[in-house]
Design an enzyme around this catalytic site. Structure first.
Site, PDB file in Angstrom:
ATOM      1  N   SER A 132      -2.203  14.643 -24.314  1.00 18.81           N
ATOM      2  CA  SER A 132      -2.548  15.697 -25.639  1.00 18.81           C
ATOM      3  C   SER A 132      -2.947  15.928 -26.450  1.00 18.81           C
ATOM      4  CB  SER A 132      -0.864  14.910 -26.098  1.00 18.81           C
ATOM      5  OG  SER A 132       0.626  14.835 -25.496  1.00 18.81           O
ATOM      6  N   LYS A 135      -3.402  19.117 -27.869  1.00 16.54           N
ATOM      7  CA  LYS A 135      -3.292  20.312 -28.229  1.00 16.54           C
ATOM      8  C   LYS A 135      -3.901  20.705 -29.356  1.00 16.54           C
ATOM      9  CE  LYS A 135       0.775  18.695 -26.525  1.00 16.54           C
ATOM     10  NZ  LYS A 135       1.150  17.574 -25.817  1.00 16.54           N
ATOM     11  N   SER A 192       4.694  15.800 -30.571  1.00 17.23           N
ATOM     12  CA  SER A 192       3.951  16.665 -29.186  1.00 17.23           C
ATOM     13  C   SER A 192       4.534  17.207 -28.298  1.00 17.23           C
ATOM     14  CB  SER A 192       3.187  15.293 -28.522  1.00 17.23           C
ATOM     15  OG  SER A 192       1.979  15.472 -27.694  1.00 17.23           O
ATOM     16  N   LYS A 295      -3.750  14.179 -33.930  1.00 21.44           N
ATOM     17  CA  LYS A 295      -2.700  14.232 -33.518  1.00 21.44           C
ATOM     18  C   LYS A 295      -3.009  13.027 -31.953  1.00 21.44           C
ATOM     19  CE  LYS A 295      -0.029  16.442 -30.481  1.00 21.44           C
ATOM     20  NZ  LYS A 295       0.229  14.784 -30.034  1.00 21.44           N
TER      21      LYS A 295
END
Length: 452
Positions: A132, A135, A192, A295
């Site tokens: 993730s 992202k 997320s 992130k």
């Protein structure tokens, strides 16, 4: 003092006359049409001045033909950079890695945000799954659209069946549900949400496939040569790969948008009018001083990944960790990298050791132009070497009009010890137009009459 100033005025105007004629005379013999006879009747001083500057002008002409600058250095044409994107700098000197922590992960990078300097790297270009952390690019494209007016935070996003079908981390969007861009960004940055990421991608580009094409295009613009995106979520997909280096690059680009911190620094919040609670997956936000983001990501095949950012005393660092064995190891690795950076490096403003003197302008409507530094003079340096910083000015003595605003007049070299750490261009602070030939003679005659 008056006589010295008067003599300088004569010399400047005389030099301008000869230069003008040398440029406009043509025919391969630029000095043939020098009107010495016409000048003689305006005074011996003027003629003497013209004769005095002739050797200088001839030297300048010869240097131009040989491709030299006025300071005698060979003019070099700029070289094109392969790929169009320069590499990110590494801090010079063997001590750049001294005392760096051991990182228990597949790959890692520590980058300083303002300068883009890489302070630590371990397998930086290994192509790995980012999970993730993908992202970061999704958020970057959405924030760019918000900042340039293509999206508004209060725009409503309709959820498609495709977006609602996303597994993994999610906020359980339903087909047909509408949610603001603001809440969608919160869902992506804090928990997320895969479904929210796809909904934003479709809203911005029409489809996830079209959005992924934009992601890869932006990656190429940023010089992310190790990266190929297949989706906007980071869910496992064949060929969906990037590197610790490239994640640091796109994280740095995202942090150029201050608005992102409104989302990535949230510890707990809610959406749907308080009905759905959010808790940040990035535990550093609560437990690491100065954390600003950024992130997290994890899948069985990618392991535990993180792009972490933190700011202290005006310096922001980015620590990327990929393929750690456990969630705790990724956070500990990021903390050790960030703490190493803050303990050993600092940003400091560097100024010239003397005031920049005006540069004489030949054939200009103004006699001088003021040189200024073209960019910020902040440099990244090891704290232990702050007292080793020195500067060296290299400034041209004069410049021929026309002068453009921002035209390079020299440079300031910043040394740390014996090594050049950075070279900052010195440029003209304004434009100076070129005198016409009648204007030159008018100024010359005016100078003679004032002298008389």
């Amino acid at each position: 003092r008056f006589e010295r100033r008067q003599r300088q005025e004569h010399l400047t105007v005389a030099r301008g006359i000869v230069l003008a004629i040398s440029v406009q005379g043509g025919g391969g013999h630029p000095h043939r049409e020098l009107p010495v006879g016409k000048l003689r009747r305006h005074g011996g001083d003027a003629l003497q001045m013209v004769a005095q500057v002739m050797p200088e002008i001839q030297l300048v002409t010869a240097q131009r033909q040989a491709g030299h600058h006025r300071n005698g250095q060979q003019r070099q044409r700029p070289r094109a950079r392969p790929g169009g994107v320069p590499p990110f700098p590494r801090l010079k000197g063997d001590s750049a890695a001294a005392g760096a922590p051991a990182v228990d992960a597949g790959a890692a990078v520590l980058m300083e945000k303002e300068t883009g300097t890489i302070l630590y790297e371990q397998n930086p270009h290994d192509k790995l799954e980012p999970a993730s952390v993908t992202k970061v690019m999704t958020l970057l494209l959405v924030l760019e659209a918000v900042d340039d007016g293509r999206l508004a935070l209060d725009d409503m996003v309709s959820v498609s069946a495709h977006a609602a079908s996303m597994g993994g981390s999610q906020v359980y969007l339903k087909e047909g549900e509408q949610m603001s861009v603001d809440d969608m960004l919160k869902a992506v940055a804090v928990v997320s949400g895969n479904d929210a990421a796809v909904a934003l991608a479709e809203h911005l580009a029409g489809s996830e496939e079209a959005f992924v094409s934009l992601m890869n295009q932006r990656a190429a613009e940023l010089g992310m040569a190790d990266t190929c995106f297949v989706n906007c979520t980071g869910l496992p997909a064949a060929g969906h790969l990037t590197s610790a280096h490239d994640i640091a690059v796109m994280s740095r680009a995202l942090l150029q948008h201050p608005r992102i911190r409104d989302y990535t620094t949230i510890w707990m919040d809610s959406i749907r009018g308080g009905q759905f609670q959010l808790a940040n997956t990035n535990k550093l936000i609560r437990f690491y001083e100065g954390a600003t983001g950024l992130k997290t990501g994890s899948t069985d095949s990618a392991g535990y990944c993180l792009s972490a950012s933190a700011e202290r005393e005006g310096m922001e660092l980015i620590a990327v960790v990929l393929k750690a064995d456990t969630s705790e190891k990724r956070f500990e690795a990021a903390k050790s990298l960030l703490s190493y950076g803050f303990a050993n490096y600092t940003l400091t403003d560097v100024y010239p050791s003397q005031a920049l003197p005006p540069v004489d302008v030949l054939l200009g409507e103004a006699d001088t132009v003021q040189p200024v530094l073209a960019q910020s003079s902040r440099i990244l340096v090891e704290k232990a070497r702050l007292n080793e910083i020195t500067t060296e000015l290299r400034l041209c003595q004069d410049v021929e009009a026309p002068v453009e605003e921002g035209q390079k007049l020299g440079e300031m070299a910043v040394y740390v010890g014996d090594e050049v750490q950075q070279t900052i261009p010195i440029v003209a602070d304004r434009a100076v137009a070129r005198l016409t030939l009648p204007g030159i003679f008018s100024r010359f005659l005016k100078t003679l009459f004032m002298a008389g």
